[in-house]
Scaffold this motif. Structure first.
Motif: not given
Length: 464
Positions: A75-100
């Protein structure tokens, strides 16, 4: 025993990785190139040299980001990616969450399988930082834009390898309505006042727990370790002097201050039945709605927790945050310091390191992450969050950096003692278990902690 063995295996793995990775990344970010067309020969800029939205806007990169914030990945991080890509459209970001996170990321660092950005684990010694992470710049450079006292945790030989995502004040998250219903009109300022208030909550309300331990989650118990230094003593040098080099630092000072006073609050709360009936059944996710609804009076957690508790139900206005109840010579203090810090993989491609540097800068300076999460922004001049309204008149204490040449001394003694302060929560966990079972007194545990700490000090050349 399993936990101790796992820690030993982690240490061996990290050491082995150092042997096979003797060619450290070095300080590739000495002088930045502010052009937007990066290639393999372009050096990585320091974070202060980048002008967001102007520099490197044409750079192309696919970044992998390993995070502990599993609840924000979709959710939140996907919104961050979209906002960041308005400045840097060719930088793709994939998040991986780890519980432990703390354990898993330590092992993944040794294999190199962690992508381009992660939250730096406390298991990495300062002398090893350059083997994994890119320098963000020198402490002098970064102090021009960020609060200098927040840059010490992952700075080594004046290079900063981890930039805080935000800072936290250390206190108690509480339900205002519960405190009011219990007849509490003034927030406690000493351990005894706090314990008296917990008794009032138990006697005058129908809460599940006046104070919820969050014992079963494990990692949550490290919050207690975060209160024992500056906030409990009013001394920014206490961690390096009073703890790292001090004689029997866990002993009772007799004045309601210091580590003993902090840990004894937990022991007394549990032994007096002021917490949940069975600590092994606590529910981290469930506790958020419970404190929001008034089923829990308070919990020991960093200021980052406030927003989560407020958003867990319809009673967000009832959630407050107060300093840990200790007074030192008539004055109140609260420990403050960096949360998890962003680290960039120094073995990623140059373009990926540059792209990661841009994204980390955007996260720290433009995303609003710190404010949204109830934390304190490290950007110089940014305002404190509303969550710290009850901290008016409280002096925030940030631990001073270790002396040159002693940067690893704290970690070495902490690890050698196997007390795991701020790492494993071993002390708070032992306290809860002993208070429930009645098998050990505080004095018996304190004697053991001091003995183990002293042995680790002596093994590392600290004598009294």
């Amino acid at each position: 025993m399993k936990k101790r063995l796992f820690k030993q295996l982690c240490a061996v793995a990290v050491s082995a990785a150092m042997v096979t990775s003797l060619t450290a990344c070095g300080n590739s970010g000495k002088q930045g190139n502010t052009g937007s067309d990066a290639d393999a020969s372009t050096s990585v800029p320091t974070i202060d040299q980048i002008k967001l939205g102007e520099d490197y806007t044409d750079i192309t990169a696919d970044l992998k980001f390993i995070t502990h914030k599993t609840d924000l990945v979709d959710n939140v991080f996907q919104e961050y990616i979209a906002a960041f890509q308005e400045m840097y459209p060719n930088i793709n970001i994939e998040y991986e969450g780890i519980t432990d996170y703390a354990n898993d990321i330590t092992l993944r660092l040794t294999t190199g399988d962690w992508g381009d950005i992660c939250m730096v684990p406390v298991s990495v010694d300062k002398s090893e930082l350059s083997n994994y992470f890119t320098s963000f710049g020198t402490t002098a450079q970064l102090s021009s834009i960020y609060e200098s006292n927040m840059l010490n945790d992952y700075a080594y030989q004046k290079e900063v390898y981890g930039v805080p995502s935000m800072a936290n004040a250390q206190g108690i998250v509480y339900n205002k309505a519960v405190f009011e219903a219990a007849g509490i009109t003034e927030l406690p300022a000493t351990p005894d006042e706090f314990l008296d208030d917990l008794q009032k909550i138990k006697d005058n309300t129908d809460v599940t727990a006046a104070m919820y331990t969050n014992f079963a989650a494990g990692w949550t118990m490290t919050a207690w370790d975060s209160y024992i230094d500056g906030g409990a003593t009013g001394d920014a040098d206490f961690k390096n002097d009073g703890l790292t080099k001090g004689e029997n630092p866990f002993s009772d000072r007799g004045d309601g201050t210091g580590p003993y006073a902090v840990y004894n609050v937990l022991y007394e709360a549990v032994s007096r039945g002021l917490t949940e009936d069975d600590p092994t059944t606590t529910d981290w996710e469930g506790c958020k709605g419970m404190i929001n609804s008034g089923s829990i009076g308070c919990m020991a957690l960093g200021s980052w927790s406030v927003v989560q508790m407020q958003e867990a139900g319809p009673n967000g206005d009832d959630i407050g945050y107060m300093p840990f109840p200790i007074t030192v010579n008539g004055k109140r203090y609260a420990s403050a310091g960096p949360d998890y810090c962003y680290g960039i993989n120094c073995k990623s491609s140059t373009d990926n390191q540059i792209a990661a540097m841009c994204y980390v800068k955007w996260l720290v300076e433009k995303s609003g992450f710190a404010q949204d999460q109830g934390g304190i922004s490290i950007v110089t001049g940014d305002a404190y969050p509303d969550a710290l309204a009850d901290f008016e008149g409280i002096e925030l204490i940030v631990n001073a950096p270790a002396a040159e040449g002693e940067e690893n001394l704290w970690n070495d003694i902490n690890n050698g003692s196997e007390l795991g302060i701020t790492v494993s929560g071993a002390i708070p966990k032992e306290i809860v278990e002993a208070a429930v079972s009645g098998t050990k007194t505080m004095d018996e545990m304190v004697a053991d902690w001091n003995e183990r700490w002293t042995a680790a000090q002596e093994s590392n050349g600290v004598t009294h």
